[in-house]
Design a protein around this motif. Structure first.
Motif, short mmCIF file in Angstrom:
data_model
loop_
_atom_site.label_atom_id
_atom_site.label_comp_id
_atom_site.label_asym_id
_atom_site.label_seq_id
_atom_site.Cartn_x
_atom_site.Cartn_y
_atom_site.Cartn_z
N PHE A 80 0.84 -1.19 0.00
CA PHE A 80 0.00 0.00 0.00
C PHE A 80 0.88 1.25 0.00
N THR A 81 0.33 2.35 -0.52
CA THR A 81 0.98 3.64 -0.42
C THR A 81 0.39 4.37 0.78
N VAL A 82 1.25 4.97 1.60
CA VAL A 82 0.79 5.72 2.77
C VAL A 82 0.20 7.04 2.29
N SER B 283 0.04 10.51 7.09
CA SER B 283 0.98 10.16 8.13
C SER B 283 1.38 11.41 8.89
N THR C 53 -3.71 4.22 4.61
CA THR C 53 -3.29 3.88 3.25
C THR C 53 -4.23 4.51 2.23
N GLU C 54 -3.91 4.35 0.94
CA GLU C 54 -4.75 4.92 -0.12
C GLU C 54 -6.15 4.32 -0.17
N THR C 55 -6.35 3.14 0.44
CA THR C 55 -7.68 2.52 0.46
C THR C 55 -8.45 2.84 1.74
N GLN D 184 4.64 9.85 4.62
CA GLN D 184 3.58 9.91 3.61
C GLN D 184 4.18 9.72 2.22
N LYS E 235 5.75 3.32 0.27
CA LYS E 235 5.00 2.07 0.14
C LYS E 235 5.36 1.17 1.31
N TYR F 219 1.85 -4.14 9.94
CA TYR F 219 2.96 -3.70 9.10
C TYR F 219 3.99 -4.83 9.02
N ARG G 281 8.90 -1.89 4.87
CA ARG G 281 8.82 -0.82 3.89
C ARG G 281 9.21 -1.41 2.55
#
Length: 187
Positions: A131-133, A136, A154-156, A168, A171, A181, A184
């Motif tokens: 996921f992309t943060v 944050s 995350t983006e979702t 921020q 990934k 988590y 990274r």
């Protein structure tokens, strides 16, 4: 029909009118009597677990499920929309039946849909997803404690606790079973 001795991990059996996926199978051959397969199964529909001991010569009914690789396209108010990668057939999957999957579906990604009697009964989510943060908070150097974490979104829309150094736009890899988590992801 499938014989007890032919059951393997990953087989789908029909029990109590619903399909169960075999998650564990142990073969046992006692000194006396017939050999048996000890089977642990998980319901594909509701996640309940069932354990059975089946003689190797006894036949049990296998569930005829289909697995289709489908691209997730979008979500409307009531359904997730998928398209079969081979036949281009469209599938509408009710959100209410798969509410727990919403944070793991990303447009354009391919997922396995399990279909039984013409109806989608499960969406297979990978064990780990990147996921992309999206959101944050920054931290101030020196405010750290060993193993300190912070929440990120995350983006979702999934909220995950991550180490303080995650920023921020980075990934991250997340375990989808525990929402934890993992690491990274370097791009």
């Amino acid at each position: 029909m499938i014989r007890g001795g032919d059951i393997v991990r990953g087989s789908c059996l029909l029990q109590k009118g619903q399909p169960y996926l075999v998650v564990e199978r142990e073969f046992h051959n006692p000194g006396k009597g017939t050999a048996v397969a000890r089977v642990k199964m998980k319901s594909i529909k509701d996640g309940s677990v069932l354990t059975m001991t089946i003689p190797t010569q006894q036949e049990v009914e296998d569930a005829q499920v289909e697995i289709h690789n489908c691209q997730y396209q979008y979500t409307d108010q009531d359904n997730y929309h998928f398209m079969d990668n081979q036949s281009y057939e469209q599938y509408e999957v009710p959100i209410a039946e798969h509410e727990d999957k919403k944070f793991y579906l990303m447009e354009g990604d391919t997922y396995e849909l399990i279909i039984w009697e013409g109806k989608v009964i499960d969406i297979k989510i990978p064990y780990k997803v990147a996921f992309t943060v999206a959101e944050s908070e920054n931290y101030i150097k020196g405010d750290t404690v060993s193993g300190a974490t912070k929440p990120v979104v995350t983006e979702t829309g999934l909220t995950v606790r991550v180490p303080l150094f995650i920023k921020q736009g980075e990934k991250i890899l997340v375990n989808t079973e525990t929402n934890e988590y993992v690491e990274r992801v370097n791009t």
